[in-house]
Design an enzyme around this catalytic site. Structure first.
Site, short mmCIF file in Angstrom:
data_model
loop_
_atom_site.label_atom_id
_atom_site.label_comp_id
_atom_site.label_asym_id
_atom_site.label_seq_id
_atom_site.Cartn_x
_atom_site.Cartn_y
_atom_site.Cartn_z
N ASP A 155 0.75 -1.39 -0.34
CA ASP A 155 0.62 0.31 -0.22
C ASP A 155 1.15 1.38 -0.04
O ASP A 155 2.25 1.40 0.12
CB ASP A 155 -1.08 0.02 1.03
CG ASP A 155 -2.06 -0.96 1.03
OD1 ASP A 155 -2.23 -1.69 -0.46
OD2 ASP A 155 -2.34 -1.51 2.45
N LYS A 156 0.18 2.06 -0.74
CA LYS A 156 0.89 3.69 -0.28
C LYS A 156 1.21 3.79 1.34
O LYS A 156 2.86 4.79 0.76
CB LYS A 156 0.14 4.34 -0.66
CG LYS A 156 0.49 6.61 -0.80
CD LYS A 156 -0.68 7.31 -0.92
CE LYS A 156 -0.25 8.39 -1.05
NZ LYS A 156 -1.62 9.72 -1.29
#
Length: 343
Positions: A155-156
Site C-alpha cells: 500500500d501507498k
C-alpha cells in the site's frame, strides 16, 4: 451487491469506467449521490455529481436525480470518464532505495507515501515511474499491462521491501512463488492494545466492504471475499499498544490492516481502519498530547514490510532480505517505550 465490468471493452469503452451495482436487500433508503460516494472506489464527489447530471448514472434503466432514495434491489449503472493520462508510463528521475540488485531482479525499500504503480489520481511520482527511468526493458507481465517489473505491491502508506523482476523469466518464476504462497513476507506493525495471546493466526475471508468499497472487510463465515491467513507474534507489549510481527500466508489487499481491525487491534494511525483515533488509555492531558505527536510524526499507518525471502530465479537457492524500521516508525516506538517505562 455486485459490480460487473465488460470483459472485452471497445475503444470507446476504454475511455470510461463501467459499473453495475445491485443494491442489497437490507439497504436502508439513502440519497443516490451519497450511496455512490460510499460504494464506488476512486471516484470523487464531483465526478459522481457530474455523472448524475450528464445522465451517465441510471437506476433501473432510468436517469435519476442525486436526491433519489436508493432502495433494495435497485440496479444502478454508471459510465464514468477516466482521468486523462498518457498511454505510456512517463519516466521520472525518482531516487530509489535499492538494497540489492543482480542481472535478473532487484530489491527496493519503498518509503511511506509512495504509490507503487500509476492509478486513479496517481499517474506520476510512483515507484514504476522511477523504475522505467532507471532501468530499460523491464518485463510487463501478462497482457503487457503497464506495470513494468512489478510482481507484487504494498500500500501507498506502508513502507518496506518489494522484489522487482528484470527479465520475463524472473517475473514468471517469482509470480509462481507468490501464487503458491511460498514467498516469505514478514511485516512489523504497531497495533492498538495488548493482545491476549503472544502469538496466533487470524483466518477470515477478505473482500470489499459492502458499506465502503474503498476498504476491505473480513467475512469470517466465508460468504464473501477470498481466503486469507495472517500469522502474528507479539514482539513487545507496551500496555496501550504492541509491536507485532506478521507473516502472510496469503496476500490479499489490505490483509494485515483488515485482519488486525477484525480482532479489535487496528494498526496505529491507520486512517482507513480506525487506527487514527485514541483507542486505549484516557484521551486527555499528557497522554493525549503524546499520542497526537506520534500521529503527526507518522505520515501513514505503522506498518513496514521488513523482510522478504524466496527462491532465486537463477541460482534456485533461497535468498533472504531484511531492512531496518523507518526512522519515524522507530521514533514512535521509542516514545511509547519511554512513556510506559515512566508511568
Amino acid at each position: 451487491m455486485s459490480n460487473e465490468l465488460p470483459e472485452i471493452p471497445t475503444e470507446e469503452d476504454d475511455l470510461f469506467e463501467h459499473y453495475r451495482i445491485v443494491v442489497d436487500k437490507g439497504q436502508t433508503p439513502v440519497r443516490l449521490d451519497k450511496f455512490l460516494n460510499q460504494h464506488v472506489a476512486n471516484a470523487s464527489r464531483t465526478k459522481i455529481q457530474n455523472g448524475i447530471e450528464a445522465e451517465a448514472v441510471k437506476v433501473n434503466d432510468l436517469a435519476s436525480k442525486a436526491s433519489y432514495k436508493v432502495k433494495p434491489y435497485d440496479v444502478i449503472t454508471l459510465s464514468l470518464p477516466e482521468p486523462p493520462r498518457e498511454t505510456d508510463i512517463i519516466p521520472e528521475n525518482i531516487p530509489l532505495d535499492i538494497i540489492y540488485e543482480d542481472d535478473v531482479l532487484l530489491i527496493v525499500n519503498k518509503p511511506t507515501g509512495m504509490v507503487v504503480h500509476p492509478a486513479h489520481g496517481n499517474w506520476e511520482g510512483t515507484l514504476i515511474n522511477g523504475l522505467v527511468y532507471h532501468f530499460n526493458n523491464l518485463p510487463t507481465g501478462r497482457n503487457g499491462e503497464g506495470r513494468p517489473g512489478l510482481v507484487h505491491r504494498i500500500d501507498k502508506d506502508t513502507s518496506g521491501l518489494l522484489v522487482i523482476a528484470k527479465t520475463e523469466f524472473a517475473m514468471s518464476f517469482l509470480a509462481k512463488q507468490f501464487f503458491d504462497h511460498t514467498i516469505e513476507r514478514t511485516y512489523q506493525a504497531i497495533v492498538w492494545g495488548e493482545l491476549s495471546e503472544a502469538s496466533g493466526t487470524i483466518t477470515g475471508h477478505i473482500g470489499r466492504s459492502a458499506k465502503d468499497r474503498r476498504v476491505m472487510s473480513v467475512y469470517a463465515d466465508g460468504s464473501e471475499g477470498k481466503h486469507a491467513v495472517t500469522h502474528y507474534e507479539v514482539l513487545k507489549p507496551l500496555r496501550y499498544v504492541s509491536l507485532i510481527k506478521c507473516n502472510l500466508e496469503t496476500g490479499r489487499t489490505h490483509q494485515i490492516r483488515a485482519h488486525m481491525q477484525s480482532i479489535g487491534h487496528p494498526i496505529f494511525n491507520d486512517t482507513a481502519y480506525g487506527g487514527d483515533r485514541i483507542l486505549r488509555g484516557i484521551s486527555n492531558g499528557t497522554y493525549k498530547a503524546m499520542v497526537r505527536n506520534c500521529f503527526d510524526e507518522l505520515p501513514g499507518q505503522a506498518l513496514h514490510a521488513k523482510s522478504l525471502g524466496f527462491i532465486h530465479p537463477t541460482s534456485k537457492e533461497w535468498v533472504q532480505f531484511d531492512t531496518d524500521l523507518p526512522k519515524n516508525f522507530q521514533n514512535i516506538l521509542d516514545k511509547w517505550e519511554s512513556y510506559v517505562q515512566y508511568q
